[in-house]
Design an enzyme around this catalytic site. Sequence first.
Site, PDB file in Angstrom:
ATOM      1  CG  HIS A  22      31.348  43.700  36.690  1.00  0.00           C
ATOM      2  ND1 HIS A  22      32.070  44.777  37.153  1.00  0.00           N
ATOM      3  CD2 HIS A  22      32.259  42.741  36.391  1.00  0.00           C
ATOM      4  CE1 HIS A  22      33.353  44.480  37.155  1.00  0.00           C
ATOM      5  NE2 HIS A  22      33.502  43.262  36.696  1.00  0.00           N
ATOM      6  CB  CYS A 127      47.941  35.646  34.318  1.00  0.00           C
ATOM      7  SG  CYS A 127      47.218  37.299  34.278  1.00  0.00           S
ATOM      8  CB  CYS A 130      43.775  35.152  34.007  1.00  0.00           C
ATOM      9  SG  CYS A 130      44.236  35.998  32.525  1.00  0.00           S
ATOM     10  CG  HIS A 147      44.908  40.520  32.256  1.00  0.00           C
ATOM     11  ND1 HIS A 147      44.525  39.212  32.383  1.00  0.00           N
ATOM     12  CD2 HIS A 147      43.874  41.274  32.688  1.00  0.00           C
ATOM     13  CE1 HIS A 147      43.298  39.168  32.885  1.00  0.00           C
ATOM     14  NE2 HIS A 147      42.888  40.404  33.078  1.00  0.00           N
ATOM     15  CE  LYS A 295      41.751  44.207  28.629  1.00  0.00           C
ATOM     16  NZ  LYS A 295      40.756  43.601  29.347  1.00  0.00           N
ATOM     17  CE  LYS A 298      40.255  51.743  39.358  1.00  0.00           C
ATOM     18  NZ  LYS A 298      40.704  51.360  40.686  1.00  0.00           N
TER      19      LYS A 298
END
Length: 477
Positions: A22, A127, A130, A147, A295, A298
């Site tokens: 971000h 999803c 998304c 995902h 990627k 978390k």
Amino acid sequence: MAKKFYITTPIYYVNDRPHVGHAYTTIAADVLARHYRAKKYEVFFLTGTDEYGDKVAESAEQHGMHVHAFVDQNSQAFREAFDRLNIKYDIFMRTTMPEHEASVNIFIEKLSKAGALYQDEYVGLYCRSCEDFYTEKDLIDGLCPIHKKPLEQLKEKNWFFRLETYLPAVQKLITSGKMKIEPTKRKTEVLGLFKQGLKDFSVTRERVQWGIPFAQDPRQKIYVWVEALQNYISAIGYGRDSERFKKWWPADVHLMAKDIIKFHAVYWPAMLLAAGEKPPKKIFSHGFFSINGQKMSKTTGNVIDPNTMVQKFGADATRYLLLTQFPFGSDGDIKESLFVEKYNADLANNLGNLVSRVLNMIEKYTGGAIPKIVASPKSLASVGKHIESLEFDKALKEIGATITWANGYIDTNAPWDLAKDPSQKSKLETVLSELAAVLKELAPALGPFMPVAAAEIHKRLEQPSITKGQPLFQRLA
Ligand code: MSP
């Protein structure tokens, strides 16, 4: 009248805290905004948070928090991170603002009056990560292609948008260049979507609780993407303040990564056309990056918090380190272990040393005054052009090359030797004046990228009696 420049970033989901992904887009937008402000354009720079939808509501629940408190907290975390990064946005939009909802209702009503909405049953896959609908053929191994997670089977009565009606017009906007999609490879990809076939999409959701009610049928909520895209017009008063809206729309550039280009380059212009509004002038999609080859997620535990980077390197250097990883339009990998090395080499050594050396010599050899006015032997004229074409890597390379050149120029001319020989006084004065002129060119070129360092260089050169001062960037171990 001053020229205008309206730039946007995506508004970010508040299901989690901000990460460097971000920060990357927002820093880039800030560079452009600062560049145009310096060129005396009137600039409107929008960033903010996307707060409705199942994904956010579910995350609030997992955190055991009331959704309102949860979105307030995470939206605040984005705002604080952007403030720490020295992002000078003009508005921080939140989709939970009443002004946003007011504009959305007016826009949706326009779509409805234009006959662009109809009711039907949606049967298919969704999803939640998304917040997007899929068909069987989109899946990879039966999972969401992005995902890699199982999808929800949906069967809902929804309101649909007649995308198919507007597709030929949107395609024409793209092929004619009326709405630019850059870099070119992204334009090609988007045009490929038209060939694969695009279908009408739902503008409402029946089972979603956390959303803006659809006025015509309040049991339904407006599909999160549909209202989120409208933040770009609600922020400038769509339907509420026609003067302001007319002043700023269409946006000069919507900035984002390729993950959300379909929404911006197809759905959004189609809805705008249906509502009788102009499409944005340009959609620019920068690359998507991984962290240390993986990627960012978390689960992998490789999420980089921009706040931690600012604590370690400061805002200027964080901005520099993120933007210099790879060309702005390409995908790439960020290697966290190289940050310190690059910081020391480019900032503490190359740039920091140049500034210290030049100011130190002016302090010592010419009594703290720049001896004469001379033209800079190096021009940084093309930096601005590179910024405007969003080739930040090229702009920063040119700046870096000038810094390296100037350090070399000091070594070749050895002012410390010239200072020992009175017959070389004029040569010494010329060399130091030239170096000061290079710094004067560097400060504004650096300004959009590293505003604090740029202002500091400018300030030091303006001192009545120049002194070396503290290092701009402390070396890190
Ligand atoms: N809420 C939507 C956007 C709505 S705009 C009307 C959304 N939010 S998001 O939080 O998922 O942000 C996606 C955007 O974050 C990307 O398009 C990009 O700008 C930025 N990035 C997130 N991760 C990134 C990388 N790993 N690499 C590059 N950019 C990244 O989608």
